[in-house]
Design an enzyme around this catalytic site. Structure first.
Site, PDB file in Angstrom:
ATOM      1  CG  ASP A 122      -1.642  -1.178   1.224  1.00 45.70           C
ATOM      2  OD1 ASP A 122      -1.934  -1.806   0.320  1.00 45.70           O
ATOM      3  OD2 ASP A 122      -2.616  -1.288   2.330  1.00 45.70           O
ATOM      4  CG  ASP A 200      -3.336   3.616  -0.158  1.00 46.15           C
ATOM      5  OD1 ASP A 200      -3.024   4.755   0.226  1.00 46.15           O
ATOM      6  OD2 ASP A 200      -3.927   2.665   0.573  1.00 46.15           O
ATOM      7  CG  HIS A 249      -5.872  -1.379  -1.780  1.00 49.54           C
ATOM      8  ND1 HIS A 249      -5.665  -1.568  -0.371  1.00 49.54           N
ATOM      9  CD2 HIS A 249      -5.582   0.056  -1.687  1.00 49.54           C
ATOM     10  CE1 HIS A 249      -5.084  -0.566   0.222  1.00 49.54           C
ATOM     11  NE2 HIS A 249      -5.184   0.450  -0.328  1.00 49.54           N
ATOM     12  CB  CYS A 351      -1.948  -6.938   1.059  1.00 45.65           C
ATOM     13  SG  CYS A 351      -3.462  -6.340   0.280  1.00 45.65           S
TER      14      CYS A 351
HETATM   15  O1  DAV Z   1     -11.926  -6.935  -1.428  1.00 46.62           O
HETATM   16  O2  DAV Z   1     -11.720  -5.975   0.499  1.00 46.62           O
HETATM   17  C1  DAV Z   1      -8.813  -6.048  -0.589  1.00 46.62           C
HETATM   18  C2  DAV Z   1      -7.574  -5.428  -1.086  1.00 46.62           C
HETATM   19  C3  DAV Z   1      -6.698  -5.383  -0.014  1.00 46.62           C
HETATM   20  N1  DAV Z   1      -5.339  -4.648  -0.459  1.00 46.62           N
HETATM   21  C4  DAV Z   1     -11.319  -6.348  -0.627  1.00 46.62           C
HETATM   22  C5  DAV Z   1     -10.176  -5.360  -1.055  1.00 46.62           C
END
Ligand code: DAV
Length: 366
Positions: A122, A200, A249, A351
């Site tokens: 991130d 991010d 994200h 992540c």
């Molecule tokens: O699907 O809640 C998760 C992505 C985390 N970087 C979701 C996004």
């Protein structure tokens, strides 16, 4: 615990210490996050648009307090295992330095406490030989990149380019303080305004010259434009819209696995984007995380949040049998790793990592 002070072995081929153009070129060095000192962030208007509904009360009540120690310990153990697996696969693993997360800090406009250094994906963006500190939209993540500074300095000394987006003020003008959930409406109303650039790194996914981006509750157009201009003509940033009512994200929505191989969220990506014409597309199987497993910050679609070690090997959650089978059917070699306890903290393998160095050079795949 792996220390970040051990120098990595010199690679056989001389290539820049920071070198990563795609999500799939053979991985040589990676940063794996840490959960040490992980704390609930100070409550703020930027949080409710992305936190699961059933977590709002907990986050308000626990703001600034540590996450439950037994959960932190379980996640830490999984991170260690993950690091061992990566090393056994020949990858050099580096770790950030813990920084105080619960110590209040202040700017001209506000005060906050931190959160963690669990998700390098991130805070930092690697494009080619440069590593960029992101202008993150959450006040609780304002100083997050400090945990990586010893590594950033080392990479810089080793020849990498080191940059940072303009530090945003994150004053009230940066947020839609009247934000309300727009329900199923698309595109959704976003909590971040266009006051200053914010993004991010996890809202971008890299395919050589082409980088796919999405606007989200942390990434605005201003931020995407800053990055576009910063990277220059060698790169093409494509901004795509998905059927995601709470975007934050891209790495559980649209996941390039290898040249010509794409993993997509079956609901958020109802139609394969035209850019990927001719690619083999796999719709992610439904996640299998049970309802009683705490997920503080995300949906269950973390099953898609995989890490490619090359065009073949993919790290997948051990209990996620549907995804393991799907990856095999797609011609990949899954490497299972326990990560469900880490998942509670808001991410999975993609992540939790930052691929600092992969083989390969700048190419076009689209
Ligand atoms: O699907 O809640 C998760 C992505 C985390 N970087 C979701 C996004």
């Amino acid at each position: 615990m792996f220390t970040s002070t051990t120098m990595p072995p010199a690679p056989d081929v001389t290539r820049p210490v920071v070198n990563s153009f795609t999500e799939w070129d053979p991985l040589e060095e990676v940063i794996v996050g840490i959960v040490d000192g992980a704390a609930f962030p100070t409550w703020h208007a930027a949080l409710p648009p992305v936190l699961p509904e059933n977590q709002h009360e907990t986050f308000r009540r626990m703001a600034g307090k540590p996450f439950p120690p037994e959960r932190v310990a379980a996640a830490r153990a999984e991170l260690e295992q993950f690091a061992h697996i990566l090393e056994a696969e020949g990858v050099t693993v580096r770790r950030p330095e813990p920084i105080p997360q619960r110590q209040p800090y202040r700017t001209l406009h506000w005060t906050s406490t931190g959160m963690y250094a669990a998700m390098p994906r991130d805070a930092l963006l690697v494009v080619g030989d440069q590593i960029i500190e992101c202008p993150m939209a959450w006040r609780s993540r304002y100083y997050e990149s400090l945990a990586y500074r010893p590594l950033l300095k080392e990479y810089f000394r080793g020849g990498a380019r080191w940059a940072a987006g303009p530090k945003p003020e994150l004053s009230d003008d940066q947020f839609d303080l009247c934000w309300e959930d727009s329900g199923e409406q698309l595109p959704p109303r976003l909590v971040v305004t266009e006051f200053e650039p914010t993004f991010d790194a996890a809202d971008f996914t890299r395919l050589g010259r082409d980088i796919i981006a999405q606007k989200s509750h942390v990434t605005n157009e201003f931020g995407i434009e800053w990055l576009r201009r910063h990277l220059g003509d060698e790169y093409r940033i494509h901004v795509l819209e998905f059927a995601d009512t709470h975007p934050m994200h891209i790495d559980a929505t649209l996941v390039p696995l290898a040249p010509g191989k794409l993993l997509i969220h079956p609901d958020r990506v109802p139609e394969v984007p035209r850019l990927f014409k001719g690619w083999d597309v796999m719709r992610a199987p439904r996640p299998v995380i049970p309802d009683n497993h705490p997920l503080y910050m995300t949906s269950k679609w973390l099953n898609m949040n995989i890490l490619m070690l090359d065009e073949q090997r993919v790290v997948v959650e051990r209990q996620d049998e549907p995804m393991i089978d799907a990856m095999k059917r797609f011609g990949l070699t899954p490497i299972p790793c326990d990560f469900r306890n880490f998942n509670s903290f808001g991410g999975s393998f993609h992540c939790a990592t930052l691929d600092v160095r992969r083989q390969g050079s700048l190419e076009s795949y689209l």
